[in-house]
Scaffold this motif. Structure first.
Motif, PDB file in Angstrom:
ATOM      1  N   THR A 168     -26.742 -36.703  -2.266  1.00 52.50           N
ATOM      2  CA  THR A 168     -25.954 -35.521  -2.623  1.00 52.50           C
ATOM      3  C   THR A 168     -26.692 -34.235  -2.265  1.00 52.50           C
ATOM      4  OG1 THR A 168     -25.054 -36.733  -4.525  1.00 52.50           O
ATOM      5  CG2 THR A 168     -24.859 -34.341  -4.578  1.00 52.50           C
ATOM      6  N   ARG A 188     -17.474 -31.140  -3.546  1.00 48.69           N
ATOM      7  CA  ARG A 188     -18.362 -32.274  -3.805  1.00 48.69           C
ATOM      8  C   ARG A 188     -18.254 -33.328  -2.683  1.00 48.69           C
ATOM      9  NH1 ARG A 188     -16.986 -33.736  -9.342  1.00 48.69           N
ATOM     10  NH2 ARG A 188     -18.998 -33.536 -10.330  1.00 48.69           N
ATOM     11  N   LYS A 247     -21.413 -34.721  -0.249  1.00 48.48           N
ATOM     12  CA  LYS A 247     -21.848 -36.109  -0.384  1.00 48.48           C
ATOM     13  C   LYS A 247     -21.452 -36.967   0.817  1.00 48.48           C
ATOM     14  CE  LYS A 247     -21.689 -36.087  -5.484  1.00 48.48           C
ATOM     15  NZ  LYS A 247     -22.707 -37.036  -5.954  1.00 48.48           N
TER      16      LYS A 247
END
Ligand code: MN
Length: 284
Positions: A168, A175, A179
């Motif tokens: 990450t 997000r 990722k």
């Protein structure tokens, strides 16, 4: 049964005596980007199990150190991951100043399937601003497809388990993008079928960086257990055979840098080792 992909995505089974090439039982076998034999195997495993067992004889399996294992997840339609699923990880992220709106509620998000790498592959960190962290996680591989799966029926959709590191990039922004860099989803070293893991909520999860223990937890501490994750994810999207669901990170996340070596271990599954390098040299 421990199922593996090796060399140029041949299909193997691992026993105490080594690795057995059982590729011949897969009628759909083909290599290349569009290969879907793995998805078919995930769907049809119970039918294939006796054929696999018949091919695995004692005595002359390939020694594991002589084969190159691949990620035991190939071309999944999606990689789903749970967010904020261990209380003490939520606490440590709150301490880092993460926006509380992200941390208060359980949720799932998607990672790009193209971010998957396998055992022994190297993660090349992108040249970007911000800390890049390891998150060691128990991952579920789906066998039977389903939509709106109930918690009571959820475990019947699980083919097995493997280890995922949900790498990450910390910071602002989406997000899924942070990722999904190439290499950000190491998975392996193999898939352990569900019959060998009677209680997936009683497994130790550990991750070392350069031999230093960074994460040390038990899957029993998940806030939302696997049936709840499957029920929630499948209320949104159809789960397909071969899909990967990573169940969330326990506490102890931290930075990785070029030159580091990550090792993640889950009891009953195995150990996944991934070297960390810098930006790859561009090809011609
Ligand atoms: Mn995670």
């Amino acid at each position: 049964m421990k199922l593996a992909l090796f060399e140029d995505n041949l299909f193997g089974v691992i026993t105490h005596d080594g690795l057995w090439d059982v590729t011949e039982i897969l009628p759909q076998y083909q290599t290349g980007y569009a290969a879907n034999f793995w998805v078919c195997m995930c769907r049809d495993f119970e039918e294939l199990r006796p054929k696999i067992q018949a091919l695995v004889k004692r005595g002359d399996g390939l020694p594991l150190e002589k084969v190159r294992l691949r990620s035991p997840v190939l071309n999944p339609t999606k990689v789903i991951a749970a967010a904020s699923n261990y209380g003490s990880h939520v606490d440590e992220m709150r301490d880092r100043g993460a926006p509380s709106s992200w941390l208060l509620d359980f949720d799932v998000f998607l990672k790009s399937p193209s971010s998957i790498i396998g055992p022994g592959e190297t993660i090349h960190l992108p040249d970007v601003q911000g800390e890049i962290h390891h998150e060691s996680e128990l991952a579920v591989v789906i066998g039977k497809a389903g939509k709106n799966i109930s918690e009571a029926e959820a475990m019947g959709h699980v083919l097995g388990y493997t280890i995922a590191i949900d790498v990450t990039l910390r910071g602002k922004g989406d997000r899924s993008r942070r990722k999904s860099y190439d290499g950000f989803t190491p998975v392996g070293p193999w898939l352990v079928t569900a019959d060998e893991i009677p209680d997936p909520h009683a497994l130790s999860v550990k991750l070392w960086v350069n031999g230093q223990l960074r994460q040390d937890a038990n899957t029993g501490d998940m806030l939302v257990k696997i049936p709840g994750i499957i029920a929630f994810a499948s209320s949104v999207m159809t789960l397909n055979p071969g899909d990967l669901i990573s169940t969330g990170s326990p506490p102890g996340v931290g930075e990785i840098h070029p030159g580091d070596h990550m090792a993640a271990e889950i009891s009953g599954i195995g150990r996944l080792e991934i070297p960390v390098a810098g930006k790859p040299i561009p090809r011609d």
